[in-house]
Design a protein around this motif. Structure first.
Motif, PDB file in Angstrom:
ATOM      1  N   ASN A   1       4.363 -12.264  -1.556  1.00 27.09           N
ATOM      2  CA  ASN A   1       3.896 -11.432  -2.664  1.00 27.09           C
ATOM      3  C   ASN A   1       3.353 -10.107  -2.139  1.00 27.09           C
ATOM      4  O   ASN A   1       2.734 -10.042  -1.070  1.00 27.09           O
TER       5      ASN A   1
ATOM      6  N   CYS B   1       6.180 -10.866  -7.013  1.00 29.89           N
ATOM      7  CA  CYS B   1       5.977 -12.221  -6.485  1.00 29.89           C
ATOM      8  C   CYS B   1       6.871 -12.477  -5.266  1.00 29.89           C
ATOM      9  O   CYS B   1       7.930 -11.849  -5.105  1.00 29.89           O
ATOM     10  N   ALA B   2       6.450 -13.437  -4.480  1.00 28.91           N
ATOM     11  CA  ALA B   2       7.179 -13.807  -3.262  1.00 28.91           C
ATOM     12  C   ALA B   2       8.618 -14.235  -3.558  1.00 28.91           C
ATOM     13  O   ALA B   2       9.552 -13.867  -2.826  1.00 28.91           O
ATOM     14  N   GLU B   3       8.797 -14.992  -4.625  1.00 27.03           N
ATOM     15  CA  GLU B   3      10.125 -15.534  -4.943  1.00 27.03           C
ATOM     16  C   GLU B   3      11.110 -14.403  -5.236  1.00 27.03           C
ATOM     17  O   GLU B   3      12.248 -14.403  -4.761  1.00 27.03           O
TER      18      GLU B   3
ATOM     19  N   THR C   1       2.839  -5.456  -9.067  1.00 25.54           N
ATOM     20  CA  THR C   1       2.914  -6.562  -8.090  1.00 25.54           C
ATOM     21  C   THR C   1       4.250  -7.299  -8.193  1.00 25.54           C
ATOM     22  O   THR C   1       4.763  -7.520  -9.284  1.00 25.54           O
TER      23      THR C   1
ATOM     24  N   GLU D   1       1.177  -7.062  -3.594  1.00 33.39           N
ATOM     25  CA  GLU D   1       0.359  -6.592  -4.721  1.00 33.39           C
ATOM     26  C   GLU D   1       0.262  -5.071  -4.711  1.00 33.39           C
ATOM     27  O   GLU D   1       0.650  -4.398  -3.750  1.00 33.39           O
TER      28      GLU D   1
ATOM     29  N   TYR E   1       3.508 -23.396  -8.259  1.00 29.35           N
ATOM     30  CA  TYR E   1       4.724 -23.357  -9.089  1.00 29.35           C
ATOM     31  C   TYR E   1       5.136 -21.914  -9.355  1.00 29.35           C
ATOM     32  O   TYR E   1       4.272 -21.048  -9.532  1.00 29.35           O
ATOM     33  N   PRO E   2       6.415 -21.635  -9.385  1.00 27.11           N
ATOM     34  CA  PRO E   2       6.872 -20.271  -9.666  1.00 27.11           C
ATOM     35  C   PRO E   2       6.527 -19.859 -11.095  1.00 27.11           C
ATOM     36  O   PRO E   2       6.566 -20.690 -12.003  1.00 27.11           O
TER      37      PRO E   2
HETATM   38  N1  THU Z   1       2.435 -15.125  -7.135  1.00 29.74           N
HETATM   39  C1  THU Z   1       3.611 -15.283  -6.471  1.00 29.74           C
HETATM   40  O1  THU Z   1       3.928 -14.523  -5.544  1.00 29.74           O
HETATM   41  N2  THU Z   1       4.412 -16.293  -6.834  1.00 29.74           N
HETATM   42  C2  THU Z   1       4.101 -17.229  -7.765  1.00 29.74           C
HETATM   43  O2  THU Z   1       4.881 -18.112  -8.009  1.00 29.74           O
HETATM   44  C3  THU Z   1       2.832 -17.168  -8.460  1.00 29.74           C
HETATM   45  C4  THU Z   1       2.036 -15.957  -8.237  1.00 29.74           C
HETATM   46  C5  THU Z   1       1.519 -14.049  -6.699  1.00 29.74           C
HETATM   47  C6  THU Z   1       1.415 -12.872  -7.617  1.00 29.74           C
HETATM   48  C7  THU Z   1       0.035 -12.352  -7.262  1.00 29.74           C
HETATM   49  O3  THU Z   1       0.142 -11.496  -6.120  1.00 29.74           O
HETATM   50  C8  THU Z   1      -0.743 -13.571  -6.833  1.00 29.74           C
HETATM   51  O4  THU Z   1       0.219 -14.576  -6.575  1.00 29.74           O
HETATM   52  C9  THU Z   1      -1.716 -14.073  -7.883  1.00 29.74           C
HETATM   53  O5  THU Z   1      -1.100 -14.222  -9.102  1.00 29.74           O
END
Ligand code: THU
Length: 135
Positions: A44, A55-57, A53, A46, A89-90
């Protein structure tokens, strides 16, 4: 499908170290395996605006699709504030993003620091909107 789940978890944990999460401190790592067993990774990232931001996925899919990968077997996701103590969880946006390129049997591998849990995309995002509906 002979996937080494333990290896995926270790690689996702490694990738998580690179997370840039100065606002939430919630660090996530994702390791993505394509149909040819090529691997891609994401963390992830931010942003001070918060809404920018990523997400990692989605980071992992961005890397994979950018180099031509289009079919995928599995993604492993690990996340947490400090230690990994819960399954991460995603989010819904990431599930929808995955569904563009993945079939219902795509595997979503999660780890809570103790156990590995494996879901399919069908389980986590049933009745999804997809490109077939645009035809
Ligand atoms: N986040 C992810 O990268 N993947 C997820 O599946 C859930 C949330 C990140 C987004 C943000 O940087 C942090 O987690 C908190 O929400």
């Amino acid at each position: 499908m002979d996937i080494n789940y333990n290896e995926l978890v270790q690689l996702a944990i490694f990738t998580r170290q690179r997370a840039y999460a100065p606002y939430s401190n919630f660090k996530v790592g994702a390791y993505l395996l394509d149909a040819n067993d090529e691997c891609y990774y994401g963390c992830n990232i931010e942003n001070a605006s918060y809404s920018a931001t990523i997400c990692a996925e989605r980071g992992a899919f961005m890397q994979a699709v950018s180099v031509g990968a289009r079919k995928f077997k599995a993604i492993c996701i690990v996340g947490g504030l400090d230690e990994i103590t819960d399954f991460c969880y995603p989010c819904g946006v990431c599930l929808q993003f995955m569904s563009e390129f993945c079939d219902g049997d795509f595997q979503i591998v999660l780890y809570n620091g103790k156990e590995i849990r494996v879901h399919t995309l069908d389980e986590l995002l049933p009745h999804r909107f997809n490109k077939d509906q645009l035809k």
